[in-house]
Scaffold this active site. Structure first.
Site, short mmCIF file in Angstrom:
data_model
loop_
_atom_site.label_atom_id
_atom_site.label_comp_id
_atom_site.label_asym_id
_atom_site.label_seq_id
_atom_site.Cartn_x
_atom_site.Cartn_y
_atom_site.Cartn_z
N SER A 149 5.75 14.89 -45.62
CA SER A 149 6.99 15.68 -45.37
C SER A 149 7.22 16.82 -46.32
O SER A 149 6.09 17.72 -46.59
CB SER A 149 8.20 14.93 -45.52
OG SER A 149 9.35 15.56 -45.20
N HIS A 150 8.27 17.06 -47.02
CA HIS A 150 8.21 18.04 -48.04
C HIS A 150 7.87 18.05 -49.23
O HIS A 150 7.66 18.68 -50.21
CB HIS A 150 9.66 18.61 -48.26
CG HIS A 150 10.48 17.39 -48.95
ND1 HIS A 150 10.70 16.25 -48.35
CD2 HIS A 150 10.96 17.03 -50.22
CE1 HIS A 150 11.45 15.18 -49.00
NE2 HIS A 150 11.53 16.08 -50.09
N ASP A 305 10.16 22.69 -43.31
CA ASP A 305 9.35 21.89 -44.16
C ASP A 305 7.99 21.89 -43.56
O ASP A 305 7.57 22.17 -42.40
CB ASP A 305 9.79 20.71 -44.54
CG ASP A 305 9.96 19.53 -43.59
OD1 ASP A 305 9.87 19.80 -42.36
OD2 ASP A 305 10.09 18.21 -44.04
N ASP A 307 6.12 19.32 -42.13
CA ASP A 307 5.93 18.67 -40.88
C ASP A 307 6.93 19.23 -39.94
O ASP A 307 6.92 18.60 -38.75
CB ASP A 307 5.81 17.25 -40.81
CG ASP A 307 6.94 16.74 -41.28
OD1 ASP A 307 7.89 17.13 -42.25
OD2 ASP A 307 7.29 15.54 -40.75
N GLU A 392 21.35 14.07 -41.12
CA GLU A 392 21.37 13.39 -42.36
C GLU A 392 21.36 14.64 -43.37
O GLU A 392 20.84 16.00 -43.08
CB GLU A 392 20.11 12.68 -42.38
CG GLU A 392 18.60 13.30 -42.23
CD GLU A 392 17.73 12.33 -42.68
OE1 GLU A 392 17.81 11.09 -42.59
OE2 GLU A 392 16.59 12.58 -42.60
N GLU A 393 21.70 14.22 -44.55
CA GLU A 393 22.04 15.27 -45.60
C GLU A 393 21.04 16.08 -45.90
O GLU A 393 21.08 17.31 -46.71
CB GLU A 393 23.02 14.84 -46.81
CG GLU A 393 22.29 13.64 -47.54
CD GLU A 393 21.30 14.18 -48.37
OE1 GLU A 393 21.44 15.17 -49.18
OE2 GLU A 393 20.17 13.27 -48.65
#
Length: 546
Positions: A149-150, A305, A307, A392-393
């Protein structure tokens, strides 16, 4: 974020921060994990197994073991359709892809890989799985996405998506991790593999991009965007969707400028995040300095990000819009404009997302479904249509198609960005202005997320807290109304603890993918109360970890 902000935060990444890619890849192949050390074992967090070859936590040994374990899981569940594999642009993703392919092909799996060695966003893999499985009851497909991910450039990651298309729950990842660790302990005995040059010839090329383009106008109103004539910008942050954006602009005739198509595995073009690391975090004002410069160039702009499952929205009115703010705007817009959605479709949120979402959902007369952190908890609701929007946050979201049917069961940063353009086109207001309108109706909360280092033992402890850990009757002068260790929506453990009052809340939760714990807090009564809440929560954690 931590109280300690790096002096490099928000500045261009210096040479000293750049990852030595030859050493990183060499360590992937030469490092041997020690299974007696917890930090070197296979551990699936909220979104797969992540680590770095420099730390012996993401090496060839791990990936060979995980791939073989996924094969055994498929076999145990009689999953015998094709397996779709996508990768992002992290330096360890290509070698991990090669290792994964060697094992899957050796075990006779039909593996679908992107045509022309293209990078593949996480949502494109989810879409491919659901598209293939539509109308089938046997021969079902599943998938693997190779991405951390990020996370910083030195990291690698791998996650498994079952036939439902989204991320796996602990009932799936638990057995896979246990089997993988057993393989590692036994020196990879029982792991099959063939040379990469043979494996790649037996893989099937598949155009994830074509499928995504062919379906995209079923979830976004492109006619409205085109008619408005708005100018849009996107910075892919060198991620997996870097070649998707020009294709989207061309297919739907959008005035969309891709500000950079550079792929550089050091990510030297990023500004440094809050803690002094390079991180492709689209919701961080420190990491997003280049993207924030788009603010005055376009009517609306965004980033994703690495992905492309998360988003960062940049508006002329406020600049980078905090994730919780945009979640509220998306919810209000979608449920007012998606007229074909079921009147019973609800709103899904995680326990650490803004309480303003609750108020917006109530104003729309839509049910609220609150779950633990992790997109896997939304899967069933998206598949059945009982949830129209989920978010989600940490800037992850997905929503149903225009007709109310499922789009993806994993996060999709591309449609979140495109929806910001639709909102601007249809309402004549950018999402920053739209959020201000919502706060005038429902209140204007302030939100904080604080992070601190935590060992594996400390994270395990915090993840198993009980309501008895809270002795106080009030926080920041307000009576406590609830102490939760299970999510209200599905009753699943939240992996931490949440405390609420009428106008505020805080939550303590260890990360499932990084060596940190997080304190989340929000107040509808202003910054002073929020500061008190965060301090009281920190004092609680300090006492518990003594």
């Amino acid at each position: 974020m931590s109280d300690t902000i790096s002096p490099l935060a928000g500045k261009p990444a210096p040479e000293s921060l750049l990852t030595d890619l030859p050493k990183l890849v060499t360590a992937y192949y030469t490092g041997i994990p020690d299974p007696s050390k917890p930090e070197q074992r296979v551990v699936f967090g909220t979104s797969g197994h992540r680590g770095s070859s420099f730390d012996n936590s993401f090496n060839e040994t791990h990936i060979l073991a995980i791939a073989q374990s996924i094969f055994h899981y498929r076999e145990s569940q009689k999953i015998d359709g094709p397996l779709f594999v996508g990768i992002d642009t992290h330096a360890l993703s290509v070698p991990a892809f090669a290792s994964t392919l060697e094992v899957l092909i050796a075990n006779g799996v039909t593996v679908m890989i992107a045509a022309n060695n293209e990078y593949t966003p996480t949502p494109a893999v989810s879409l491919a799985i659901l598209h293939y499985n539509q109308g089938r009851k046997t021969g079902l497909a599943d998938g693997i996405v190779i991405t951390p991910s990020h996370n910083p450039p030195k990291d690698g990651g791998i996650k498994y998506n079952p036939p439902q298309g989204g991320a796996s729950g602990p009932n799936i990842t638990g057995p896979i991790a246990a089997q993988a660790n057993k393989f590692i302990e036994e020196g990879l005995k029982g792991v099959k593999r063939i040379p990469y040059e043979k494996a790649i010839k037996k893989a099937t090329q598949y155009s994830f991009l074509d499928l995504y383009l062919n379906e995209l106008d079923k979830v976004i109103d492109f006619d409205a965007i085109k008619k408005s004539g708005i100018k849009m910008g996107v910075d892919p942050l060198g991620g997996a969707g870097v070649h998707y954006w020009p294709a989207i602009a061309d297919r739907f005739k959008l005035d969309l400028t891709v500000v950079s198509q550079t792929v550089d595995e050091t990510f030297r073009f990023m500004s440094v995040d809050w803690d002094g690391q390079i991180r492709m975090e689209p919701s961080s004002p420190y990491a997003m300095q280049r993207a924030i410069q788009m603010k005055d160039r376009f009517d609306i702009s965004w980033s994703c990000d690495t992905d492309h499952d998360r988003h960062g929205i940049v508006t002329p009115s406020v600049g980078l819009l905090p994730p919780n703010h945009y979640l509220c705007v998306m919810i209000d817009y979608l449920f007012r404009h998606r007229t074909q959605w079921s009147k019973d479709a609800g709103v899904g949120k995680t326990v650490v997302s803004s309480q303003l979402i609750d108020r917006v959902a109530a104003g729309l007369k839509r049910k609220l479904y609150e779950v633990p952190v992790g997109f896997k908890w939304f899967e069933e609701g998206l598949l059945t249509g009982s949830l129209g929007f989920v978010g989600e946050e940490s800037a992850g979201a997905s929503f149903e198609r225009l007709d109310g049917s499922v789009w993806t069961t994993d996060k999709d940063g591309l449609i979140a960005g495109l929806l910001s353009a639709e909102i601007t086109a249809v309402t004549g207001k950018d999402p920053g202005v739209a959020y201000k309108t919502l706060t005038e109706q429902y209140g204007d909360p302030v939100y904080a997320r604080k992070e601190a280092k935590a060992s594996l033992e400390q994270r395990k402890f915090l993840g198993n807290l009980s309501p008895d850990a809270i002795k106080a009757k009030e926080i920041a002068g307000e009576p406590i109304t609830a102490i939760m260790t299970k999510a209200p929506g599905d009753g699943a453990p939240i992996g931490g603890l949440k405390v609420t009052t009428a106008d505020a809340w805080f939550a303590i939760r260890p990360s499932g993918t990084e060596e940190i714990y997080k304190i989340y807090a929000e107040s509808f009564k202003g910054q002073d109360q929020l500061d008190r809440i965060v301090q009281e929560a920190q004092t609680l954690v300090d006492g518990l970890l003594k």
